[in-house]
Design a protein around this motif. Sequence first.
Motif, PDB file in Angstrom:
ATOM      1  N   VAL A 246      27.382 -18.232  -6.097  1.00  0.00           N
ATOM      2  CA  VAL A 246      27.023 -19.235  -7.102  1.00  0.00           C
ATOM      3  C   VAL A 246      25.664 -19.847  -6.766  1.00  0.00           C
ATOM      4  N   MET A 247      25.463 -20.183  -5.496  1.00  0.00           N
ATOM      5  CA  MET A 247      24.170 -20.721  -5.077  1.00  0.00           C
ATOM      6  C   MET A 247      23.077 -19.664  -5.183  1.00  0.00           C
ATOM      7  N   HIS A 248      23.406 -18.430  -4.847  1.00  0.00           N
ATOM      8  CA  HIS A 248      22.441 -17.326  -4.950  1.00  0.00           C
ATOM      9  C   HIS A 248      21.993 -17.146  -6.396  1.00  0.00           C
ATOM     10  N   HIS A 249      22.952 -17.178  -7.313  1.00  0.00           N
ATOM     11  CA  HIS A 249      22.619 -17.030  -8.736  1.00  0.00           C
ATOM     12  C   HIS A 249      21.728 -18.166  -9.207  1.00  0.00           C
TER      13      HIS A 249
ATOM     14  N   LEU B 173      19.705 -21.807   1.064  1.00  0.00           N
ATOM     15  CA  LEU B 173      21.089 -22.201   1.326  1.00  0.00           C
ATOM     16  C   LEU B 173      22.029 -21.008   1.221  1.00  0.00           C
ATOM     17  N   ALA B 174      21.844 -20.187   0.206  1.00  0.00           N
ATOM     18  CA  ALA B 174      22.701 -19.009   0.039  1.00  0.00           C
ATOM     19  C   ALA B 174      22.571 -18.078   1.236  1.00  0.00           C
ATOM     20  N   ARG B 175      21.346 -17.923   1.716  1.00  0.00           N
ATOM     21  CA  ARG B 175      21.148 -17.027   2.849  1.00  0.00           C
ATOM     22  C   ARG B 175      21.807 -17.575   4.112  1.00  0.00           C
ATOM     23  N   ARG B 176      21.671 -18.839   4.337  1.00  0.00           N
ATOM     24  CA  ARG B 176      22.280 -19.430   5.522  1.00  0.00           C
ATOM     25  C   ARG B 176      23.800 -19.419   5.423  1.00  0.00           C
ATOM     26  N   TRP B 177      24.329 -19.671   4.245  1.00  0.00           N
ATOM     27  CA  TRP B 177      25.779 -19.606   4.077  1.00  0.00           C
ATOM     28  C   TRP B 177      26.294 -18.186   4.284  1.00  0.00           C
ATOM     29  N   SER B 178      25.503 -17.205   3.888  1.00  0.00           N
ATOM     30  CA  SER B 178      25.936 -15.825   4.101  1.00  0.00           C
ATOM     31  C   SER B 178      26.017 -15.502   5.596  1.00  0.00           C
ATOM     32  N   ALA B 179      25.132 -16.099   6.391  1.00  0.00           N
ATOM     33  CA  ALA B 179      25.210 -15.903   7.839  1.00  0.00           C
ATOM     34  C   ALA B 179      26.477 -16.536   8.408  1.00  0.00           C
ATOM     35  N   VAL B 180      26.806 -17.742   7.950  1.00  0.00           N
ATOM     36  CA  VAL B 180      28.051 -18.399   8.375  1.00  0.00           C
ATOM     37  C   VAL B 180      29.257 -17.564   7.940  1.00  0.00           C
TER      38      VAL B 180
ATOM     39  N   TYR C 203      25.311  -7.084   2.093  1.00  0.00           N
ATOM     40  CA  TYR C 203      24.741  -8.327   1.568  1.00  0.00           C
ATOM     41  C   TYR C 203      23.791  -8.967   2.576  1.00  0.00           C
ATOM     42  N   LEU C 204      24.191  -9.005   3.835  1.00  0.00           N
ATOM     43  CA  LEU C 204      23.311  -9.569   4.855  1.00  0.00           C
ATOM     44  C   LEU C 204      22.039  -8.743   5.008  1.00  0.00           C
ATOM     45  N   TYR C 205      22.189  -7.436   5.018  1.00  0.00           N
ATOM     46  CA  TYR C 205      21.037  -6.561   5.201  1.00  0.00           C
ATOM     47  C   TYR C 205      20.072  -6.682   4.021  1.00  0.00           C
ATOM     48  N   GLY C 206      20.588  -6.993   2.843  1.00  0.00           N
ATOM     49  CA  GLY C 206      19.757  -6.955   1.639  1.00  0.00           C
ATOM     50  C   GLY C 206      18.719  -8.045   1.505  1.00  0.00           C
ATOM     51  N   TRP C 207      18.852  -9.130   2.258  1.00  0.00           N
ATOM     52  CA  TRP C 207      17.863 -10.202   2.137  1.00  0.00           C
ATOM     53  C   TRP C 207      16.470  -9.663   2.490  1.00  0.00           C
ATOM     54  N   ARG C 208      15.542  -9.777   1.538  1.00  0.00           N
ATOM     55  CA  ARG C 208      14.154  -9.361   1.674  1.00  0.00           C
ATOM     56  C   ARG C 208      14.010  -7.859   1.929  1.00  0.00           C
ATOM     57  N   ARG C 209      15.056  -7.089   1.715  1.00  0.00           N
ATOM     58  CA  ARG C 209      14.961  -5.642   1.847  1.00  0.00           C
ATOM     59  C   ARG C 209      15.290  -4.933   0.538  1.00  0.00           C
ATOM     60  N   LEU C 210      15.978  -5.631  -0.360  1.00  0.00           N
ATOM     61  CA  LEU C 210      16.324  -5.058  -1.650  1.00  0.00           C
ATOM     62  C   LEU C 210      15.690  -5.880  -2.763  1.00  0.00           C
ATOM     63  N   LYS C 211      15.607  -5.294  -3.925  1.00  0.00           N
ATOM     64  CA  LYS C 211      15.130  -6.049  -5.071  1.00  0.00           C
ATOM     65  C   LYS C 211      16.097  -7.193  -5.354  1.00  0.00           C
ATOM     66  N   PRO C 212      15.583  -8.348  -5.817  1.00  0.00           N
ATOM     67  CA  PRO C 212      16.460  -9.517  -5.984  1.00  0.00           C
ATOM     68  C   PRO C 212      17.699  -9.237  -6.821  1.00  0.00           C
ATOM     69  N   ARG C 213      17.528  -8.613  -7.987  1.00  0.00           N
ATOM     70  CA  ARG C 213      18.676  -8.371  -8.864  1.00  0.00           C
ATOM     71  C   ARG C 213      19.651  -7.382  -8.219  1.00  0.00           C
TER      72      ARG C 213
END
Length: 491
Positions: free
Chosen positions: A42-45, A58-65, A120-130
């Motif tokens: 929801v935050m990512h969207h 926030l979405a990225r940090r929550w994904s790490a948690v 999902y974790l790997y995709g941050w800044r490695r995949l297209k946003p959508r």
Amino acid sequence: MVPLLADAPAQLLPARELMAFTLATHIVLVPFGVALPLITLVMHHRGLRRNDAVALLLARRWSAVMAVQFAVGVVTGTVLSFEFGLLWPGLMGKWGGVFGIGFGVEAWAFFLEAVLIAIYLYGWRRLKPRTHFLLGLPLPAAALLGAFGILAANSWMNTPQGFRLDAGGSPTDVHIRSAIFTPMLGPQYWHFVVAMLITAGYTVAGVYAVGWLRGRRDRYHRLGFTTPFTLAAVFTPVQFLLGDSIARSVFHKQPVKFAATELVWRTDTHVPEYIFGRLHPDGSVTGGIRIPQFDSVLAGFTPGTEVTGLTSVPADDRPTAAQATIAHWAFDLMVVIGSLLALLALWYGWCRLRRRRLPASPWFFRAAACAGVGSVVAVECGWITAEVGRQPWIVYQHMRVSEAVTATRSTSLWIMLGLVIVVYAFIFGSLLAVLLKMRTGWRLADARRAAGEPREGPETGTPYGPRARVPAGDPPPSGTTGTGTGEESRS
């Protein structure tokens, strides 16, 4: 500690204590495994739709948690899986072929969720946003599927069906669909799922409520508070309807369990409701608040509704007075906490809808900071109500707990309980240490960014887009691998 029958096997008490401890500790992590993926997405969207760097951070940090708690949940969940076979061989040996499909579904969902979290974790800044966001969308579904498997197994234990017994009393002619979709599955499942969402929402929001009380009034803390708290507040009144639904299902499908939860001794109409109170072996109730006729009204909407009492079955087929009191107190405490959370949600909704702002009172944020802990306590109470109220049955009206317990020496089980407590203390202590370390790293990264050190900042603009090139001869910043910022390596 739940009192047991005098002729119960010596292994029964330590086996139940061991199972209770591992379940009670594992269930603390379950809300985050089930609901945190949804809250994160929801935050990512929001971050993608509004090009909001704070929301994406926030979405990225929550994904790490989410990943860290999932790893710990793997350990505690695996222990539970082994305990079913080691502590209750009678249950699994006789009935595993009937209701074991639920555990199979949960295991499949677990592996799927592990893969999706890694992607999902790997995709941050490695995949297209959508693309990255779309690959994360199956995560909540996988989490819900895992919950479905576990609740299917537990609801079958409460309302067993989908089989017939042969001449020797063994189950045969198993009908998988009926064994999965039992009468209690729907009420239990949705009540559980919404409880997980509420608990995760209030707990995450409580972290930022503490920051707000300590003077951190920036947009980062405001957004980190409002999004999960709003989700939890919206679903809090829904939970009351679902709670009423499951209570009525218990009233119709497990009347003796309902009697234990409500301290009803004899079958009668115009039955009073007791808020707390203690049931004695002679059927009298002392202490608490007595509301005349109200239990019959709650059960059937009229004072004339007949409520089945504990004495409708023999003494060895029902919970003891002490067990009934424990189930009753757990149920009442769950309702009290839920009522307080509903009042907190109304306070929040009034200020947001009528005044278009957050509540200004520090008491609201103090209550919000405690809401997460209160929600976890309510979840524990719900589990206690469900399991203690079903005693002495492990499979309702088909197998007693004493018939399913292991033949392992009781001394060995007590030693095992002590070892598990020590190991779990280390595991949860490590989890807390890792989360605190992550928090410290994030605060340092935010401070460096605020001081004008963009290379040490968490993100530049948004988490997506090309990475800055490192000039020739200039080594990457400390703590990186040359593929991102120092914040990336910590998250």
